[in-house]
Every structure is written in C-alpha cells, then in structure tokens.
Design a protein around this motif. Structure first.
Motif, PDB file in Angstrom:
ATOM      1  N   VAL A  42      39.942  35.109  36.210  1.00  8.16           N
ATOM      2  CA  VAL A  42      38.511  34.956  35.947  1.00  8.16           C
ATOM      3  C   VAL A  42      37.918  36.306  35.561  1.00  8.16           C
ATOM      4  N   ASP A  43      37.290  36.340  34.391  1.00  8.97           N
ATOM      5  CA  ASP A  43      36.668  37.554  33.853  1.00  8.97           C
ATOM      6  C   ASP A  43      35.159  37.374  33.915  1.00  8.97           C
ATOM      7  N   GLN A  44      34.521  38.025  34.896  1.00  6.08           N
ATOM      8  CA  GLN A  44      33.070  37.902  35.033  1.00  6.08           C
ATOM      9  C   GLN A  44      32.322  38.911  34.172  1.00  6.08           C
ATOM     10  N   VAL A  45      33.044  39.769  33.493  1.00  4.34           N
ATOM     11  CA  VAL A  45      32.410  40.712  32.560  1.00  4.34           C
ATOM     12  C   VAL A  45      32.097  40.009  31.245  1.00  4.34           C
ATOM     13  N   LEU A  81      40.364  38.333  39.814  1.00  3.33           N
ATOM     14  CA  LEU A  81      38.969  38.391  39.374  1.00  3.33           C
ATOM     15  C   LEU A  81      38.646  39.783  38.835  1.00  3.33           C
ATOM     16  N   PHE A  82      38.093  39.828  37.608  1.00  5.88           N
ATOM     17  CA  PHE A  82      37.674  41.085  36.979  1.00  5.88           C
ATOM     18  C   PHE A  82      36.152  41.149  36.978  1.00  5.88           C
ATOM     19  N   ASN A  83      35.605  42.304  37.402  1.00 11.95           N
ATOM     20  CA  ASN A  83      34.153  42.446  37.457  1.00 11.95           C
ATOM     21  C   ASN A  83      33.767  43.874  37.119  1.00 11.95           C
ATOM     22  N   GLY A  92      44.948  35.726  24.144  1.00  7.11           N
ATOM     23  CA  GLY A  92      43.903  36.695  24.438  1.00  7.11           C
ATOM     24  C   GLY A  92      44.185  37.556  25.659  1.00  7.11           C
ATOM     25  N   PHE A  93      43.157  38.293  26.082  1.00  3.04           N
ATOM     26  CA  PHE A  93      43.289  39.289  27.144  1.00  3.04           C
ATOM     27  C   PHE A  93      43.757  38.675  28.460  1.00  3.04           C
ATOM     28  N   LEU A  94      43.144  37.582  28.896  1.00  3.03           N
ATOM     29  CA  LEU A  94      43.504  36.988  30.180  1.00  3.03           C
ATOM     30  C   LEU A  94      44.926  36.438  30.152  1.00  3.03           C
TER      31      LEU A  94
END
Length: 392
Positions: free
Chosen positions: A143-146, A231-233, A163-165
C-alpha cells in the motif's frame, strides 16, 4: 567475605537444584519386562537390558515421528539413533533376575531424555511432520499512501503490473524465498509466476483469512501462508519516507499464527520511489531472515501440524502441584509439543496445549498419568477444549 562466599555457595546449590529439576522433568519413564534364553545369568541380564533399550526406543520414536516415517527410515534409526541410545537413556535400573525353567525373566525401568532424543532425530531430519519440503505462500498487500495506490497479486486489476509496487513485491518474494530456502522451506513466488490470473473472482478480496485462506492453502498446496502489509508513507516533516512491514506466518489448517515480524524504517531524503527502493533493498533480507527463523523454530519443536487444545483443570491447587502437572504432561506425553498457562484463578487453571492428537486421545493419555498419587478425570470434552478435575 565469609558471608559473601556462603551466599555464592547457596546460589550455586539453588541453581544446580533448578537445573536438576528441569532435567528430571524432561525424562520419560518407561518399564520393560523381558525374557531371555541365554544360558548364564550374566548373559541373560545383558540380553534383556538390550531388549529394553531397543523396544522402548522404538516405541518412543514411533510416537515422535509416526509409524510411516519410522518404517521408511528404520535402518537409519537403528544405526544412528538406537545404537547410540546411551545419549538419551541416562538411567536404567533392572529388577532381580528370575530363572523360570530354561528361561530368565527380568524387568527394566528406564528414564529416557526426550530433549536429547529429539535433538538426535532433528540432526537426522527425522522429526519433521512432513516428508516433503513445507510450502509457504505469501499473500502480502503493498500500500502506497504517498501516491494513493495499492497492489495485491491475487487481485489482478492493476493495468500496469510492472509498476513500482510490483517491483517491490518481487523484491519481497525474492528475500522470502532465499531466507526460507536456507531453513528447508519452499516459498512460492506468485508475482513472478503470474498466479493472480488463476484466482477465482470470489476470492479476490483485500484480506485473505478464514475460509479464503483455506482455499488458497488447498489451491496452491501451501500449509503455511505469510499475510500482512507493506505500507509506504511520507513523514510529516522533511523529505523522508517511512516503510512499515507487518508480516504473520499462519498455519492454515487451524488458523494459528506461528511467527510474526513488525518493522518500521525511515528512508534517506530524496525522490520517493528511489529512496524507498534503496531502503527496501537494505532491510528486506534481515526482516525475512527473522520471520524464517521463527517459523523454523516452530517446525523444529514439532508445532507445525499440531492443534491447539485448551485444557482446564478445575479447582484451586498449590503451585507446586500444578507445575508438576504441566511438567508431567509435557514430558510423559510425546504427542504434546508445548504447554502454556493462559489463566490461573480460584475456579481453575487453563492451559494451551500444542498436540498432534485429538482432544479425545489427549484426555485418555492424561487420565493414565499419576501426579504424586493423584489422578485427573474428565469433566467435559469438545473438539478443541477439555475440562478435567482431580479424582476424589
């Protein structure tokens, strides 16, 4: 100075006593009655003692590894384990030899160290629950919250799977594969293999648990899953980003968590994807190694393939008595892999028992034990819970 020496001696004696009690609690008591046709008392006594060592070793090893595994590895067990029985049988006491016609009869009481025997079985890869390499399936959300996006391999809805994820997911798969492979586990790499297209739409949910996990385990032949989230934030201040990794390894057959890791990392300042990717490459190996080590320890203890049974003993009893009950159940019932207190109160004491037998079988084995002249008897029994009390 003399007082200090006295205290040191007392501590040493107390510690030595604790170690001795712990070692005794790990000893399994068995008795064998044998007959020999040897012509001299000396030869007959040695013959029956050898019979006792052989028979008791076979019985206990069968209980630990199962009949099929024992028969399949009989030659190895004989040559590498039983021939070295002195390593796990520290005590043997024969009764007086009795001559009955041409035969000699004698009983032999033995104490067998489960800890040492299990170690020998593990050294020869005989204690594992399954012959096949255990298979592990990752079902991890990214999950990318950015950037406001997410990726789950079992939800093949992403129009840009490269893609990135997806890239970070592949890196996680590779780290898990390498770490678990070193512990004799095989981790499926579903992203690399493109397994998402094989998942029926009714199972393409955000979280894989319960009946969904049972389906995934059967569909991909993986008794262990690794679920969780990466998780990325963005940090509130500065140009840094955070990475939160929460992973849980679960034995799917009973929904029981057997290992977990939770980590939070902060990247160096810089462009989002570049900073996160750099930090992920730095931390993935250590995180995966931690999880793999925990799962391997559970596997070595024999906890994989077991069920958790809640055992309650009614009534208020002394601490030494209940400690003795716990130690005897753990040491005398080979199908019990672990036992832990969960609740101690005036109405009773409850334990969680890791056992490779059913609740019915466990009750019968506990009822056969003697606790310093006391016996436990069944009050009630369910599929995963039993209630006992001391007989009057």
């Amino acid at each position: 100075m003399r007082g200090t020496s006295w205290i040191a001696t007392l501590i040493f004696i107390t510690t030595l006593g604790s170690v001795t009690l712990a070692q005794q609690a790990d000893l399994l008591d068995r008795t064998f009655s044998g007959v020999s046709k040897e012509t001299t008392p000396q030869a007959a006594k040695a013959d029956i003692q050898n019979q006792a060592s052989q028979k008791i070793s076979e019985e206990v090893i069968k209980e630990l590894v199962g009949e099929d595994r024992f028969n399949k590895n009989k030659a190895m067990i004989q040559n590498k384990i039983i021939k070295n029985s002195a390593r796990y049988i520290p005590f043997s006491k024969p009764s007086p030899l009795i001559q009955d016609g041409a035969d000699f009869k004698m009983a032999v009481e033995m104490k067998l160290s489960l800890r040492d025997l299990k170690q020998m079985l593990q050294e020869n890869s005989l204690l594992n629950e399954n012959d096949a390499v255990p298979v592990v399936l990752p079902v991890i959300s990214f999950v990318d919250q950015v950037e406001g996006r997410s990726y789950r391999w079992w939800q093949p809805l992403d129009k840009n799977p490269q893609g990135f994820l997806f890239k970070e997911g592949r890196a996680m798969e590779e780290a898990l594969r390498n770490s678990f492979q070193g512990k004799n586990f095989f981790v499926i790499k579903p992203m690399e293999a493109g397994l998402g297209s094989n998942v029926p739409s009714s199972f393409q949910n955000e979280r894989i648990s319960g009946e969904d996990a049972q389906f995934f385990a059967q569909y991909f032949n993986a008794p262990v899953t690794i679920d969780g989230q990466v998780l990325f934030n963005k940090e509130a201040k500065g140009g840094n980003y955070t990475i939160e990794i929460r992973l849980t390894a679960t034995q799917v057959s009973n929904g029981r968590p057997i290992a977990d890791v939770s980590r939070k990392f902060t990247t160096d300042p810089g462009p989002f994807e570049t900073s996160v990717d750099k930090k992920m490459r730095e931390v993935l190996e250590g995180t995966a190694n931690d999880l793999a080590s925990q799962v391997f320890e559970a596997w070595q203890r024999g906890s994989l393939g077991t069920s958790v049974i809640r055992l309650t003993i009614q009534g208020s009893h002394s601490l030494p008595l209940m400690e003795g009950v716990k130690d005897k159940i753990r040491s005398q019932i080979t199908q019990v892999k672990n036992i832990r207190e969960r609740l101690i109160g005036t109405e009773g004491t409850s334990y969680e028992v890791d056992a490779s037998v059913s609740a019915t079988d466990l009750v019968q084995r506990i009822e056969a034990l003697d606790f310093n002249g006391k016996k436990l008897t069944k009050v009630s029994e369910g599929r995963d819970e039993i209630v006992l009390k001391f007989a009057q």
